[in-house]
Write a protein that holds these residues in place. Structure first.
Motif, short mmCIF file in Angstrom:
data_model
loop_
_atom_site.label_atom_id
_atom_site.label_comp_id
_atom_site.label_asym_id
_atom_site.label_seq_id
_atom_site.Cartn_x
_atom_site.Cartn_y
_atom_site.Cartn_z
N VAL A 120 -3.37 -8.18 1.95
CA VAL A 120 -3.86 -8.10 0.54
C VAL A 120 -4.20 -9.31 0.25
O VAL A 120 -3.40 -10.30 0.19
N ASN A 142 -8.44 -7.86 -5.91
CA ASN A 142 -7.57 -7.72 -4.80
C ASN A 142 -7.44 -6.62 -4.10
O ASN A 142 -7.96 -5.61 -4.55
N HIS A 143 -7.54 -6.61 -2.55
CA HIS A 143 -7.64 -5.63 -1.90
C HIS A 143 -7.10 -5.91 -0.49
O HIS A 143 -6.78 -6.77 -0.12
N ALA A 144 -6.95 -4.71 0.48
CA ALA A 144 -6.47 -4.73 1.57
C ALA A 144 -7.72 -5.06 2.49
O ALA A 144 -8.88 -4.50 2.18
N ILE A 194 0.72 -1.13 -0.06
CA ILE A 194 0.13 -0.21 0.02
C ILE A 194 0.77 1.06 -0.01
O ILE A 194 1.73 1.48 0.69
N GLU A 247 -3.02 -5.02 -8.83
CA GLU A 247 -2.63 -4.20 -7.53
C GLU A 247 -3.92 -4.25 -6.61
O GLU A 247 -4.82 -4.38 -7.21
N PRO A 248 -3.60 -3.89 -5.45
CA PRO A 248 -5.03 -3.46 -4.40
C PRO A 248 -5.99 -2.56 -5.11
O PRO A 248 -5.47 -1.53 -5.68
N GLY A 307 -6.60 -11.45 -2.68
CA GLY A 307 -7.34 -11.44 -4.01
C GLY A 307 -8.08 -12.91 -4.09
O GLY A 307 -7.71 -13.76 -3.38
N HIS A 351 -2.80 -14.78 -1.33
CA HIS A 351 -2.04 -13.59 -1.05
C HIS A 351 -0.85 -13.52 -1.98
O HIS A 351 0.17 -14.26 -1.80
N ALA A 367 -9.73 -0.95 -0.02
CA ALA A 367 -9.48 -1.64 1.54
C ALA A 367 -11.04 -1.75 2.02
O ALA A 367 -11.91 -0.91 2.01
#
Length: 192
Positions: A61, A43-45, A8, A131-132, A63, A117, A135
């Motif tokens: 993180v 994909n996310h925090a 991040i 990429e993330p 996905g 992850h 959130a």
């Protein structure tokens, strides 16, 4: 305060043509190896207390990939399910504790997707993953001991990194969950 997550704010950008790669637990010898034959989506925090996080990170993180795109390709015997009663059956290495993937085996909107992850790739394999995108479950870090007075700092950190913050999942994922529920209830009507 710990970092949000090493990715991040790092400027990391994925490749739209990423075809997958290998993920490894942290064991120095005989690591568990998982091979993904596609990139991840969504994909996310994540601030929930269940997801695996790297040392000193407040968020994971994570996905998803379709179940058929994930194969355990080395040392499967080292895996165990953290909580067999959880909706997401998180498969972790018995030795190092790293979560390699989470699989849903109950009736659930995300059944058929495995949670992974991508930071568990090595070397050049770390490059290219999506990429993330946002959130989620941001306020959940309070339940894990983060001072509520620090939450504006946390949200500002995500904003500076270009990520929206939610205390659930993104609107697109929440819509998928609601659609799944409406179909089960028989109230789903595609009109407008």
């Amino acid at each position: 305060m710990s970092s949000l997550h090493p990715l991040i704010g790092s400027g990391y950008k994925g490749s739209p043509n990423h075809a997958g790669g290998k993920l490894y637990c942290h064991c120095k010898q005989n690591p568990v190896e998982v091979t993904l034959s596609s990139d991840v989506a969504f994909n996310h925090a994540c601030g929930c207390s269940k997801c695996w996080k790297p040392a000193d990170a407040l968020f994971s993180v994570v996905g998803v990939v379709p179940v058929e795109k994930l194969a355990i390709t080395a040392n499967e015997s080292k895996l165990h399910i953290i909580d067999p009663n959880a909706a997401i059956q998180r498969n972790a290495c018995k030795e190092c504790g790293v979560h390699l993937f989470g699989r849903i085996v109950v009736d659930h909107p995300f059944k058929g997707l495995d949670f992974v992850h991508t930071e568990l790739s090595k070397g050049a394999g770390k490059d290219g993953w999506q990429e993330p995108q946002f959130a989620g479950f941001v306020s959940s870090i309070i339940e894990q001991g983060v001072d509520p007075d620090k939450m504006s700092e946390v949200r500002d950190g995500f904003k500076k990194a270009g990520l929206e913050t939610y205390d659930c999942l993104s609107p697109a994922l929440m819509d998928l969950i609601a659609t799944f529920t409406a179909k089960k209830l028989g109230t789903y009507k595609a009109k407008m």
